[in-house]
Motif scaffolding. Structure first.
Motif, PDB file in Angstrom:
ATOM      1  N   SER A   1      -2.500   5.265  17.272  1.00  0.00           N
ATOM      2  CA  SER A   1      -2.915   5.490  15.896  1.00  0.00           C
ATOM      3  C   SER A   1      -4.387   5.137  15.739  1.00  0.00           C
ATOM      4  O   SER A   1      -4.951   4.367  16.532  1.00  0.00           O
ATOM      5  CB  SER A   1      -2.077   4.649  14.917  1.00  0.00           C
ATOM      6  OG  SER A   1      -2.427   3.291  14.966  1.00  0.00           O
TER       7      SER A   1
ATOM      8  N   ALA B   1       1.233  10.406   3.452  1.00  0.00           N
ATOM      9  CA  ALA B   1       1.205  11.026   4.784  1.00  0.00           C
ATOM     10  C   ALA B   1       1.959  12.344   4.802  1.00  0.00           C
ATOM     11  O   ALA B   1       3.023  12.484   4.201  1.00  0.00           O
ATOM     12  CB  ALA B   1       1.803  10.071   5.810  1.00  0.00           C
TER      13      ALA B   1
ATOM     14  N   TYR C   1       0.824  -1.205   0.000  1.00  0.00           N
ATOM     15  CA  TYR C   1       0.000   0.000   0.000  1.00  0.00           C
ATOM     16  C   TYR C   1       0.858   1.255   0.000  1.00  0.00           C
ATOM     17  O   TYR C   1       2.066   1.212   0.254  1.00  0.00           O
ATOM     18  CB  TYR C   1      -0.966   0.010   1.188  1.00  0.00           C
ATOM     19  CG  TYR C   1      -0.325   0.089   2.557  1.00  0.00           C
ATOM     20  CD1 TYR C   1      -0.066   1.317   3.163  1.00  0.00           C
ATOM     21  CD2 TYR C   1      -0.008  -1.062   3.267  1.00  0.00           C
ATOM     22  CE1 TYR C   1       0.503   1.391   4.424  1.00  0.00           C
ATOM     23  CE2 TYR C   1       0.552  -1.008   4.532  1.00  0.00           C
ATOM     24  CZ  TYR C   1       0.804   0.224   5.105  1.00  0.00           C
ATOM     25  OH  TYR C   1       1.382   0.282   6.361  1.00  0.00           O
TER      26      TYR C   1
ATOM     27  N   MET D   1       5.933  -0.061   2.106  1.00  0.00           N
ATOM     28  CA  MET D   1       4.849  -0.331   3.042  1.00  0.00           C
ATOM     29  C   MET D   1       4.151  -1.615   2.618  1.00  0.00           C
ATOM     30  O   MET D   1       3.855  -1.811   1.444  1.00  0.00           O
ATOM     31  CB  MET D   1       3.838   0.821   3.064  1.00  0.00           C
ATOM     32  CG  MET D   1       4.442   2.159   3.447  1.00  0.00           C
ATOM     33  SD  MET D   1       3.293   3.546   3.277  1.00  0.00           S
ATOM     34  CE  MET D   1       4.390   4.928   3.659  1.00  0.00           C
TER      35      MET D   1
ATOM     36  N   TYR E   1      -8.052   6.573   5.607  1.00  0.00           N
ATOM     37  CA  TYR E   1      -7.247   7.626   6.241  1.00  0.00           C
ATOM     38  C   TYR E   1      -6.653   7.082   7.532  1.00  0.00           C
ATOM     39  O   TYR E   1      -7.327   6.363   8.285  1.00  0.00           O
ATOM     40  CB  TYR E   1      -8.116   8.848   6.546  1.00  0.00           C
ATOM     41  CG  TYR E   1      -7.342  10.070   6.989  1.00  0.00           C
ATOM     42  CD1 TYR E   1      -6.908  11.003   6.056  1.00  0.00           C
ATOM     43  CD2 TYR E   1      -7.045  10.289   8.336  1.00  0.00           C
ATOM     44  CE1 TYR E   1      -6.204  12.122   6.440  1.00  0.00           C
ATOM     45  CE2 TYR E   1      -6.333  11.410   8.732  1.00  0.00           C
ATOM     46  CZ  TYR E   1      -5.917  12.320   7.782  1.00  0.00           C
ATOM     47  OH  TYR E   1      -5.205  13.427   8.172  1.00  0.00           O
ATOM     48  N   ARG E   2      -5.388   7.420   7.803  1.00  0.00           N
ATOM     49  CA  ARG E   2      -4.718   6.947   9.017  1.00  0.00           C
ATOM     50  C   ARG E   2      -3.947   8.080   9.680  1.00  0.00           C
ATOM     51  O   ARG E   2      -3.370   8.941   8.993  1.00  0.00           O
ATOM     52  CB  ARG E   2      -3.755   5.802   8.699  1.00  0.00           C
ATOM     53  CG  ARG E   2      -3.102   5.197   9.937  1.00  0.00           C
ATOM     54  CD  ARG E   2      -2.156   4.063   9.585  1.00  0.00           C
ATOM     55  NE  ARG E   2      -1.573   3.479  10.787  1.00  0.00           N
ATOM     56  CZ  ARG E   2      -0.625   2.548  10.786  1.00  0.00           C
ATOM     57  NH1 ARG E   2      -0.165   2.094   9.629  1.00  0.00           N
ATOM     58  NH2 ARG E   2      -0.138   2.073  11.923  1.00  0.00           N
TER      59      ARG E   2
ATOM     60  N   TRP F   1       0.925   5.260   1.512  1.00  0.00           N
ATOM     61  CA  TRP F   1       0.372   6.175   2.511  1.00  0.00           C
ATOM     62  C   TRP F   1       0.855   7.580   2.181  1.00  0.00           C
ATOM     63  O   TRP F   1       2.021   7.897   2.336  1.00  0.00           O
ATOM     64  CB  TRP F   1       0.822   5.747   3.900  1.00  0.00           C
ATOM     65  CG  TRP F   1       0.171   6.494   5.031  1.00  0.00           C
ATOM     66  CD1 TRP F   1      -0.877   7.366   4.965  1.00  0.00           C
ATOM     67  CD2 TRP F   1       0.525   6.419   6.416  1.00  0.00           C
ATOM     68  NE1 TRP F   1      -1.203   7.840   6.207  1.00  0.00           N
ATOM     69  CE2 TRP F   1      -0.356   7.270   7.125  1.00  0.00           C
ATOM     70  CE3 TRP F   1       1.494   5.703   7.124  1.00  0.00           C
ATOM     71  CZ2 TRP F   1      -0.278   7.444   8.506  1.00  0.00           C
ATOM     72  CZ3 TRP F   1       1.563   5.876   8.495  1.00  0.00           C
ATOM     73  CH2 TRP F   1       0.685   6.731   9.178  1.00  0.00           C
TER      74      TRP F   1
ATOM     75  N   SER G   1       0.029  11.616   9.084  1.00  0.00           N
ATOM     76  CA  SER G   1      -1.408  11.565   8.809  1.00  0.00           C
ATOM     77  C   SER G   1      -1.654  11.775   7.327  1.00  0.00           C
ATOM     78  O   SER G   1      -0.959  12.555   6.675  1.00  0.00           O
ATOM     79  CB  SER G   1      -2.154  12.629   9.620  1.00  0.00           C
ATOM     80  OG  SER G   1      -1.711  13.930   9.286  1.00  0.00           O
TER      81      SER G   1
ATOM     82  N   SER H   1      -7.464   4.677  12.345  1.00  0.00           N
ATOM     83  CA  SER H   1      -7.688   4.657  10.906  1.00  0.00           C
ATOM     84  C   SER H   1      -9.137   4.294  10.606  1.00  0.00           C
ATOM     85  O   SER H   1      -9.794   3.602  11.391  1.00  0.00           O
ATOM     86  CB  SER H   1      -6.758   3.648  10.211  1.00  0.00           C
ATOM     87  OG  SER H   1      -7.041   2.325  10.624  1.00  0.00           O
TER      88      SER H   1
ATOM     89  N   LEU I   1      -4.666   6.728   2.507  1.00  0.00           N
ATOM     90  CA  LEU I   1      -3.956   5.462   2.276  1.00  0.00           C
ATOM     91  C   LEU I   1      -4.680   4.689   1.179  1.00  0.00           C
ATOM     92  O   LEU I   1      -5.900   4.639   1.155  1.00  0.00           O
ATOM     93  CB  LEU I   1      -3.907   4.673   3.579  1.00  0.00           C
ATOM     94  CG  LEU I   1      -3.104   3.382   3.661  1.00  0.00           C
ATOM     95  CD1 LEU I   1      -2.621   3.179   5.087  1.00  0.00           C
ATOM     96  CD2 LEU I   1      -3.945   2.189   3.240  1.00  0.00           C
TER      97      LEU I   1
ATOM     98  N   ILE J   1       6.396  -0.594   7.783  1.00  0.00           N
ATOM     99  CA  ILE J   1       6.550   0.684   7.098  1.00  0.00           C
ATOM    100  C   ILE J   1       8.016   1.093   7.156  1.00  0.00           C
ATOM    101  O   ILE J   1       8.634   1.078   8.229  1.00  0.00           O
ATOM    102  CB  ILE J   1       5.694   1.797   7.755  1.00  0.00           C
ATOM    103  CG1 ILE J   1       4.205   1.476   7.660  1.00  0.00           C
ATOM    104  CG2 ILE J   1       5.982   3.148   7.107  1.00  0.00           C
ATOM    105  CD1 ILE J   1       3.340   2.462   8.425  1.00  0.00           C
TER     106      ILE J   1
END
Length: 249
Positions: free
Chosen positions: A202, A42, A38, A75, A220-221, A40, A239, A204, A242, A92
């Motif tokens: 965390s 961020a 995936y 990731m 979203y995470r 992210w 943040s 998500s 994702l 990650i």
């Protein structure tokens, strides 16, 4: 730089935990597995404070800036589950270098972060694809963070602050999943960890769309952690949206 635990040994121990946590019969029918690479997107924020001598520094980077400065990124996630139990590992790696001009000085920040979650989950109620899971495991973080302060006035001395350390925390969390339709799914997750770090947490919200061979996943995470040593406190947060694809087998 200080290292409390070698990176390879700790990651190997986490993978052993993942394998050991798999109940007997995981190779038999009744278990579903998913491998999910995936991305992210961020935004990253850091706040640093030294105790002696007192120094404060903050640095925020949006994803539009990160894509210009990333040194490397990887990731991926693997998860297996049956009707009652599950195991997962989430890794990650993020490498980032950034220069920033401030009033009276410029800064250069180099960040290399590796985060591995490995946990065992239990379903408290619901069906295989929907219901409440609670999980427990380990969160391993290997962090290399260096910030160099270069004054515009050459008569002042350049200063560098470093944090190079590995952390192992106890990870606890919960995830609630539900299916609005046959193909669509939603999952809300929250977790926290404590141990070598000063605390991480965390949350998500993820949506999934099932296809013939897997599922698209997007959401979203947010992740926040407090780290440090005897002379340095660091608050690091990530943040953003994702997107990934989970291959099921």
């Amino acid at each position: 730089m200080e290292r409390t635990i070698p990176t390879r040994c700790t990651m190997s121990a986490a993978l052993v935990l993942l394998c050991a946590a798999t109940p007997v019969g995981a190779q038999e029918s009744g278990w579903d597995w998913m491998i999910e690479p995936y991305a992210w997107a961020a935004s990253i924020g850091t706040d640093m404070r030294t105790i002696d001598p007192p120094t404060e520094a903050d640095n925020e980077t949006s994803f539009s800036d990160i894509v210009k400065k990333l040194d490397g990124v990887f990731m991926g996630r693997i998860e297996g589950r049956n009707d009652n139990f599950g195991v997962f590992a989430d890794f990650i790696y993020l490498g980032l270098a950034q220069e920033k001009q401030k009033r009276f000085l410029s800064t250069r920040t180099d960040l290399d972060a590796r985060l591995l979650d490995a946990a065992f989950s239990v379903r408290l109620g619901g069906q295989r694809e929907a219901g409440l899971d609670v999980f427990a495991g380990v969160r391993y973080i290997d962090l290399d963070l260096t910030t160099r302060f270069v004054p515009d006035n050459p008569s002042f001395q350049t200063r560098t602050i470093d944090l190079g350390k590995s952390y192992v925390d106890l990870l606890l969390g919960a995830r609630y999943a539900w299916q609005p339709s046959e193909r669509w799914g939603l999952a809300l997750r929250g977790d926290g960890s404590l141990g070598d770090t000063k605390g991480t947490w965390s949350t998500s919200l993820m949506a999934s769309y099932r296809t013939a061979h897997g599922s698209w996943l997007f959401g979203y995470r947010y992740l926040d952690g407090q780290f440090g040593n005897s002379n340095l406190d660091v608050d690091l947060n990530l943040s953003g949206p994702l997107l990934g694809y989970g291959f099921r087998f």
